[in-house]
Design a protein around this motif. Structure first.
Motif, mmCIF file in Angstrom:
data_model
loop_
_atom_site.group_PDB
_atom_site.id
_atom_site.type_symbol
_atom_site.label_atom_id
_atom_site.label_comp_id
_atom_site.label_asym_id
_atom_site.label_seq_id
_atom_site.Cartn_x
_atom_site.Cartn_y
_atom_site.Cartn_z
ATOM 1 N N PHE A 18 0.829 -1.203 0.000
ATOM 2 C CA PHE A 18 0.000 0.000 0.000
ATOM 3 C C PHE A 18 0.867 1.258 0.000
ATOM 4 C CE2 PHE A 18 -2.046 3.478 2.265
ATOM 5 C CZ PHE A 18 -3.214 3.636 1.544
ATOM 6 N N PHE A 19 1.826 1.335 0.931
ATOM 7 C CA PHE A 19 2.643 2.539 1.028
ATOM 8 C C PHE A 19 3.665 2.630 -0.108
ATOM 9 C CE2 PHE A 19 0.880 2.403 5.315
ATOM 10 C CZ PHE A 19 0.432 3.720 5.410
ATOM 11 N N ALA A 20 3.998 1.505 -0.733
ATOM 12 C CA ALA A 20 4.807 1.557 -1.949
ATOM 13 C C ALA A 20 4.046 2.272 -3.064
ATOM 14 C CB ALA A 20 5.193 0.148 -2.382
ATOM 15 N N CYS A 21 2.747 2.021 -3.167
ATOM 16 C CA CYS A 21 1.929 2.731 -4.146
ATOM 17 C C CYS A 21 1.885 4.227 -3.843
ATOM 18 C CB CYS A 21 0.514 2.160 -4.179
ATOM 19 S SG CYS A 21 0.410 0.493 -4.881
ATOM 20 N N CYS A 22 1.826 4.560 -2.564
ATOM 21 C CA CYS A 22 1.881 5.975 -2.171
ATOM 22 C C CYS A 22 3.208 6.585 -2.605
ATOM 23 C CB CYS A 22 1.697 6.109 -0.667
ATOM 24 S SG CYS A 22 0.072 5.602 -0.044
ATOM 25 N N GLY A 23 4.280 5.807 -2.488
ATOM 26 C CA GLY A 23 5.579 6.276 -2.942
ATOM 27 C C GLY A 23 5.603 6.519 -4.442
ATOM 28 N N LEU A 24 4.952 5.656 -5.207
ATOM 29 C CA LEU A 24 4.864 5.849 -6.655
ATOM 30 C C LEU A 24 4.111 7.138 -6.980
ATOM 31 C CD1 LEU A 24 4.077 2.220 -7.857
ATOM 32 C CD2 LEU A 24 6.133 3.538 -8.397
ATOM 33 N N LEU A 25 3.033 7.415 -6.250
ATOM 34 C CA LEU A 25 2.290 8.654 -6.472
ATOM 35 C C LEU A 25 3.161 9.867 -6.163
ATOM 36 C CD1 LEU A 25 -0.246 10.288 -7.066
ATOM 37 C CD2 LEU A 25 -1.047 9.788 -4.730
ATOM 38 N N GLU A 26 3.913 9.801 -5.056
ATOM 39 C CA GLU A 26 4.825 10.894 -4.690
ATOM 40 C C GLU A 26 5.830 11.161 -5.810
ATOM 41 O OE1 GLU A 26 6.413 13.893 -2.766
ATOM 42 O OE2 GLU A 26 5.207 12.639 -1.400
ATOM 43 N N MET A 27 6.450 10.117 -6.318
ATOM 44 C CA MET A 27 7.498 10.306 -7.317
ATOM 45 C C MET A 27 6.930 10.704 -8.677
ATOM 46 S SD MET A 27 10.432 7.533 -6.416
ATOM 47 C CE MET A 27 9.419 6.114 -6.806
ATOM 48 N N ALA A 28 5.764 10.166 -9.040
ATOM 49 C CA ALA A 28 5.134 10.563 -10.298
ATOM 50 C C ALA A 28 4.785 12.046 -10.275
ATOM 51 C CB ALA A 28 3.881 9.725 -10.549
ATOM 52 N N ASP A 29 4.301 12.536 -9.144
ATOM 53 C CA ASP A 29 3.947 13.941 -9.013
ATOM 54 C C ASP A 29 5.181 14.832 -9.156
ATOM 55 O OD1 ASP A 29 1.663 15.874 -8.070
ATOM 56 O OD2 ASP A 29 3.415 16.409 -6.842
ATOM 57 N N ARG A 30 6.320 14.367 -8.657
ATOM 58 C CA ARG A 30 7.557 15.140 -8.764
ATOM 59 C C ARG A 30 8.203 15.003 -10.140
ATOM 60 N NH1 ARG A 30 10.119 16.639 -3.752
ATOM 61 N NH2 ARG A 30 8.630 16.372 -2.039
ATOM 62 N N LEU A 31 8.046 13.853 -10.756
ATOM 63 C CA LEU A 31 8.642 13.622 -12.062
ATOM 64 C C LEU A 31 7.925 14.413 -13.151
ATOM 65 C CD1 LEU A 31 10.778 11.983 -13.637
ATOM 66 C CD2 LEU A 31 9.072 10.150 -13.847
ATOM 67 N N TRP A 32 6.582 14.475 -13.063
ATOM 68 C CA TRP A 32 5.786 15.200 -14.048
ATOM 69 C C TRP A 32 5.025 16.302 -13.314
ATOM 70 C CZ3 TRP A 32 4.773 9.559 -14.370
ATOM 71 C CH2 TRP A 32 5.612 8.931 -15.305
ATOM 72 N N GLU A 33 5.690 17.388 -13.032
ATOM 73 C CA GLU A 33 5.153 18.439 -12.160
ATOM 74 C C GLU A 33 3.906 19.111 -12.721
ATOM 75 O OE1 GLU A 33 9.252 19.903 -9.941
ATOM 76 O OE2 GLU A 33 8.443 21.073 -11.594
ATOM 77 N N ASP A 34 3.769 19.197 -14.017
ATOM 78 C CA ASP A 34 2.642 19.913 -14.630
ATOM 79 C C ASP A 34 1.623 18.962 -15.252
ATOM 80 O OD1 ASP A 34 3.881 22.394 -14.022
ATOM 81 O OD2 ASP A 34 5.145 22.193 -15.805
#
Length: 259
Positions: free
Chosen positions: A20-36
């Motif tokens: 579950f928290f690994a998926c949260c980590g993916l969301l965190e990094m996707a948001d930072r990788l594609w900021e706009d």
């Protein structure tokens, strides 16, 4: 919100806290990788979905950037529990397990994660994170959170003889001393782990935190697998129950190991 241009789907068992928290980590990094790109995440039955308004966003992009990002130990004098900086393109400080001593000698919990049972005192957090992150380089993306393997650190370009013990964020604990009655480390046994779960969960727990019920050995951690697409900041509040949302399975209950 308009229809997403990209949708990334990852198989997940939401009753497994590490996944579950690994998926949260993916969301965190996707948001930072594609900021706009207006990134959102949601849990749909046994799937975690990342949606983006940007065309061409892929899971491979996230994992490749994650593996290639530098993981720096910020406190050279603390090999066990130093904060870690995850470098470009994420630029993220990981320190949710940290405490510092205040002027009155009280220990101040800066990261907010002190109630979570972290790694044992003899383990080296920055090394485990670096090794588990590196092991994601050739991971099977179709089974990202289910890819189990023996993970080795390297020295002088050669793999060490003993495997690196994981954090044990993943609920599928195998070959621990409590399970089998002796220490695999002392017998030089290989221990399999789920490197993507271990590395990504450490990232996810920086922002996403479960609610805590009870104290001491009777504590329970409660988290919500939200069902509707939410951006990073709102999803963070939904996980801990501070924001009422529609959930796939209500609240999942994970009881931590005693410290």
């Amino acid at each position: 919100m308009s229809e997403p241009e990209s949708v990334i789907r990852i198989d997940v068992d939401v009753t497994n806290p590490g996944q579950f928290f690994a998926c949260c980590g993916l969301l965190e990094m996707a948001d930072r990788l594609w900021e706009d790109a207006a990134i959102c995440g949601a849990f749909d039955s046994e799937i975690f979905e990342l949606s983006s308004e940007l065309r061409g966003c892929t899971l491979a992009d996230i994992i490749t950037a994650f593996v290639e990002a530098e993981a720096s130990q910020l406190d050279a004098n603390d090999n066990a529990a130093s904060p870690i900086h995850l470098g470009d393109p994420f630029d993220l400080r990981l320190d949710w397990w940290q405490k510092v001593e205040g002027t009155n000698k009280n220990r101040v919990d800066l990261g907010g994660g002190d109630q979570l049972g972290t790694w044992a005192g003899q383990q080296r957090g920055p090394v485990i994170f670096r090794v588990m992150k590196s092991a994601c380089g050739d991971i099977e993306l179709r089974s990202l959170l289910d890819d189990a393997r023996a993970v080795y650190d390297t020295k002088g370009g050669k793999a060490k003889r003993k495997t690196t013990s994981p954090f044990y964020f993943d609920a599928r604990r195998e070959e621990t001393s409590l399970d089998i009655g002796f220490s695999p480390d002392s017998q030089d046994m290989s221990v399999k782990s789920y490197p993507a779960v271990e590395a990504l969960a450490l990232v996810g727990l920086q922002r996403f935190r479960p609610a805590v019920r009870g104290n001491g050995r009777n504590r329970s951690f409660l988290y919500t697998a939200w069902a509707d697409p939410l951006p990073l900041g709102i999803a963070m509040a939904a996980v801990s129950g501070r924001l009422p949302v529609r959930s796939q399975r209500g609240l999942a209950d994970a009881r931590p190991q005693p410290k």
